[in-house]
Design a protein around this motif. Sequence first.
Motif, PDB file in Angstrom:
ATOM      1  N   ALA A 198      93.009  24.676  69.612  1.00 13.57           N
ATOM      2  CA  ALA A 198      93.228  23.825  68.439  1.00 13.57           C
ATOM      3  C   ALA A 198      93.103  24.623  67.150  1.00 13.57           C
ATOM      4  N   THR A 199      92.142  25.538  67.100  1.00 14.60           N
ATOM      5  CA  THR A 199      91.948  26.369  65.909  1.00 14.60           C
ATOM      6  C   THR A 199      93.183  27.228  65.640  1.00 14.60           C
ATOM      7  N   LEU A 200      93.748  27.820  66.691  1.00 13.23           N
ATOM      8  CA  LEU A 200      94.945  28.644  66.545  1.00 13.23           C
ATOM      9  C   LEU A 200      96.148  27.810  66.121  1.00 13.23           C
ATOM     10  N   LYS A 201      96.220  26.597  66.635  1.00 11.89           N
ATOM     11  CA  LYS A 201      97.328  25.713  66.245  1.00 11.89           C
ATOM     12  C   LYS A 201      97.270  25.414  64.755  1.00 11.89           C
ATOM     13  N   GLN A 202      96.054  25.186  64.236  1.00 11.47           N
ATOM     14  CA  GLN A 202      95.887  24.963  62.795  1.00 11.47           C
ATOM     15  C   GLN A 202      96.323  26.184  61.992  1.00 11.47           C
ATOM     16  N   ALA A 203      96.178  27.373  62.611  1.00  9.29           N
ATOM     17  CA  ALA A 203      96.585  28.609  61.936  1.00  9.29           C
ATOM     18  C   ALA A 203      98.063  28.911  62.137  1.00  9.29           C
ATOM     19  N   GLY A 204      98.785  27.990  62.820  1.00  5.56           N
ATOM     20  CA  GLY A 204     100.217  28.166  63.011  1.00  5.56           C
ATOM     21  C   GLY A 204     100.582  28.989  64.225  1.00  5.56           C
ATOM     22  N   ILE A 205      99.637  29.173  65.154  1.00  9.44           N
ATOM     23  CA  ILE A 205      99.882  29.988  66.344  1.00  9.44           C
ATOM     24  C   ILE A 205      99.864  29.094  67.577  1.00  9.44           C
ATOM     25  N   ASN A 206     100.971  29.115  68.346  1.00  9.22           N
ATOM     26  CA  ASN A 206     101.046  28.368  69.593  1.00  9.22           C
ATOM     27  C   ASN A 206     100.434  29.213  70.696  1.00  9.22           C
ATOM     28  N   CYS A 207      99.249  28.844  71.133  1.00 14.59           N
ATOM     29  CA  CYS A 207      98.517  29.665  72.107  1.00 14.59           C
ATOM     30  C   CYS A 207      97.575  28.771  72.909  1.00 14.59           C
ATOM     31  N   THR A 208      97.914  28.526  74.172  1.00  8.85           N
ATOM     32  CA  THR A 208      97.017  27.788  75.062  1.00  8.85           C
ATOM     33  C   THR A 208      96.042  28.797  75.651  1.00  8.85           C
ATOM     34  N   VAL A 209      94.843  28.841  75.113  1.00 11.25           N
ATOM     35  CA  VAL A 209      93.898  29.918  75.428  1.00 11.25           C
ATOM     36  C   VAL A 209      93.471  29.861  76.890  1.00 11.25           C
ATOM     37  N   GLU A 210      93.703  30.958  77.604  1.00  8.26           N
ATOM     38  CA  GLU A 210      93.247  31.125  78.983  1.00  8.26           C
ATOM     39  C   GLU A 210      91.988  31.960  79.067  1.00  8.26           C
ATOM     40  N   ALA A 211      91.815  32.875  78.119  1.00 10.83           N
ATOM     41  CA  ALA A 211      90.626  33.733  78.079  1.00 10.83           C
ATOM     42  C   ALA A 211      90.438  34.212  76.647  1.00 10.83           C
ATOM     43  N   TYR A 212      89.218  34.530  76.309  1.00  6.85           N
ATOM     44  CA  TYR A 212      88.941  35.059  74.974  1.00  6.85           C
ATOM     45  C   TYR A 212      87.769  36.019  75.048  1.00  6.85           C
ATOM     46  N   ASN A 213      87.666  36.846  74.055  1.00  3.94           N
ATOM     47  CA  ASN A 213      86.593  37.832  73.969  1.00  3.94           C
ATOM     48  C   ASN A 213      86.112  37.900  72.529  1.00  3.94           C
TER      49      ASN A 213
END
Length: 448
Positions: free
Chosen positions: A287-302
Amino acid sequence: MVAAAVLVMGAGQALAADVKVTDKTRAKGMADAPALLTTSGVPCQLSDAHFIGESTATATDGKKSKIVVYEVACQAGPGYILAKNADGTIATTFNCTQAWSQNAIDPKATKCLLPANVNHYAWLQEPVQKLSTACTVNNARWLGSSDEAKIDRYEVGCAAGAGGILDLARAGSANTSTFDNCLVMELKKVTCQFTTREQAIAAIKPLAQKASASCQVNNSRLIGRVTADNEDYYEFGCANEAGFLVRAKTNGDYLAKISCANAGTLGPCQYTDSASLVAGQNATYTATLKQAGINCTVEAYNVVGTQTQTNRDFVEFKCPEQAFGVMGFFPNEGSTAKADVFDCYTGIARKRECTLTPATVLLANLDALAKADKKDCDVQEARYAGLTDTDGVLVELACSNKRGYIAALAKSRKTFEDIIACNIAKNRAGYETCKIPGNGTYVSDVKP
């Protein structure tokens, strides 16, 4: 490295059990001690002494030698056991806390008996008081020494509450003395004898309260110490809510709270179900990335770290929609800074390495774009030189046939804005030049 040594009296002469302080042993001790102290260099204003006896010492090579052993009490500081060789040189010097600690392990090791030295730990009150004003020392044991660092390590017990680990810097040491919570020793597989684990946890509960006032602490551990930064990382478990990590100075000053979902290489948390937290955090980051204009369904993060001046976490993501990865700075609660999001091409150009997106994926795209531009180049290596004014990335390409190019990768990552050979780039004023060794040295086999 802190290492222990042992002063053991000769077999068959159990001096620790048989020796008694008498007027005769005191008279000999007081007569001989001044010269012994001068030879040993021990800082001691003599107040009492006695002659313990003669024994043998066994060296590391197995050789035995005759030694004469004395105990001295000093007006300030610890008392000492001094062992003199037959030739008059000092064989060993142990303070009374060291001697007591060795006697507890091996009853053949001599210990201090003079009345002034019975409370062998009393001398540690002064250095501990400088580091922990709440501690009244009521016991201590020696854990070892580092002659290189000029540090002696002791476990100290306190009359009320938690004791700790004292690393006492000697005169001339480049280090400073420190007093640590007993949880520090768990990393070294050492258990404190004078402090319970519950007392050790209670001593650091203020850190948890600063991170979450509602947390009912039910467990804690020290995850690790970054000596270069003088920082510790603790995990806290809470009976009533999700646990968390705390970053603190080694002197106990609170720095920051870290969610178990963002523990990264510090995790996984042991006292909290991190898996469910991570799943929830994936959705939050999506959701945070979507607000930033990035389409990204997060599978992993670091979560790589925190930018302290802006209070933003630097986070890298993996998602199916973004082949070249996503990373950036994301503001924490209370931060007034904005999110700054970019892909791995930009990240590497800004000296931020990607770990969730393989470098081979980025290289394969550059290879495909070079061939689409009809360049004779199997890209073997890339050097990311910087950013262009149009949000592109300036990159040097090294080909297997030694052809080389300077290219401006477009913001879309689907084409090059410009691509020129190394030998042309070097003749353009102010233009980036090839720097990969051997790049651009291609010579045609065609004869004129």
